[in-house]
Design an enzyme around this catalytic site. Structure first.
Site, short mmCIF file in Angstrom:
data_model
loop_
_atom_site.label_atom_id
_atom_site.label_comp_id
_atom_site.label_asym_id
_atom_site.label_seq_id
_atom_site.Cartn_x
_atom_site.Cartn_y
_atom_site.Cartn_z
N ASP A 107 41.41 -6.84 46.27
CA ASP A 107 41.28 -5.70 47.18
C ASP A 107 40.78 -6.20 48.54
OD1 ASP A 107 40.58 -3.34 48.50
OD2 ASP A 107 39.92 -2.36 46.66
N THR B 61 52.24 -12.09 39.27
CA THR B 61 51.52 -10.81 39.28
C THR B 61 52.38 -9.68 39.83
OG1 THR B 61 50.63 -11.13 41.52
CG2 THR B 61 49.36 -12.06 39.68
#
EC number: 2.1.1.33
Length: 261
Positions: free
Chosen positions: A157, A235
């Site tokens: 993040d 990912t």
């Protein structure tokens, strides 16, 4: 030909039982400073690793790879077959996402047969597991000193607002914990599609005395190319960046021995 048919059948069986992400909807972010209703081991020695890796029960092994904020587990699933004797742990704070990864691992374990079955060969994906945990607060509760050889921070993040930079997963305080749990010679892998975050992580790691930068080519020369490839491509976030033709910035650092006078 029969072998190929069985392989196709196994793949179809996996597809039938693998969890579907649409059933695990979750907010994209979680507040790392909130007191989530979670329990933690008082120390790494008191955590039951055998329950997470039953095929390795009694071996005394603990995880060597840790994927922090592992998302939907793409890196773990990509690396598990490449390092079948290396235990890997994902840490994820979001309840639905961590449940998805758990269910995914259970399904893969149940539908994957060992390529060379024997009592001494654990089945595929027996070496990966996940815990729901706030790693920013409790990582030392899980990993003994100098126990990890690889630590991954993949597309974390970015916390764009300056007042939220304190929530970034790379900081001087947290780097001290990462240096504690990493073996000398262990590698921190970071990657992001946000240039500001890349500069932030790289600068903090460069300034920390127990880490030194290591180039992608050096890692490939050391035989870590498959790990680097998985960092780039395995990912959900990495695949999304590729679809959008965005940039990815990789920065890797080696844990070094403390210099003593």
């Amino acid at each position: 030909m029969p072998k190929r048919k069985r392989t196709a059948e196994q793949k179809q069986e996996q597809n039938d039982v693998l969890p579907q992400k649409r059933h695990y909807r979750q907010r994209a972010h979680a507040n790392p400073f909130s007191d989530h209703a979670l329990s933690y081991p008082p120390s790494p020695e008191q955590f039951d690793w055998d329950a997470h890796y039953p095929a390795f029960a009694g071996s005394g092994k603990t995880p060597e790879f840790a994927d922090i904020g592992c998302g939907f587990g793409g890196l773990l699933i990509a690396l598990a077959p490449l390092f079948p004797d290396t235990l890997m742990l994902g840490m994820e704070i979001r309840v639905q996402v961590s449940q998805y990864v758990h269910d995914r691992i259970v399904a893969l374990r149940s539908t994957s047969a060992p390529a060379d079955p024997s009592p001494d060969t654990p089945g595929p994906y027996q070496n990966v597991s996940i815990v729901r945990a706030n790693s920013m607060k409790f990582m030392p509760n899980y990993f003994p000193k100098h126990s990890l050889s690889a630590l991954f921070f993949l597309f974390p993040d970015p916390h764009f607002k300056a007042r939220k930079h304190k929530a970034r997963i790379i900081s001087p305080t947290l780097l001290a914990e990462y240096a504690y749990i990493l073996k000398p010679g262990g590698i921190v892998y970071t990657i992001t599609d946000v240039r500001d975050l890349h500069d932030w992580m790289r600068t903090h790691l460069e300034q920390f005395p127990l880490f030194e930068p290591v180039s992608e080519q050096e890692l490939r020369d050391e035989g870590k190319g498959p790990i680097v490839d998985a960092v780039y491509t395995s990912t959900e976030e990495g695949k999304k960046v590729e679809r959008n033709k965005g940039d990815k910035w990789l920065a890797c650092f080696r844990r070094i021995e403390a210099k003593r006078d």
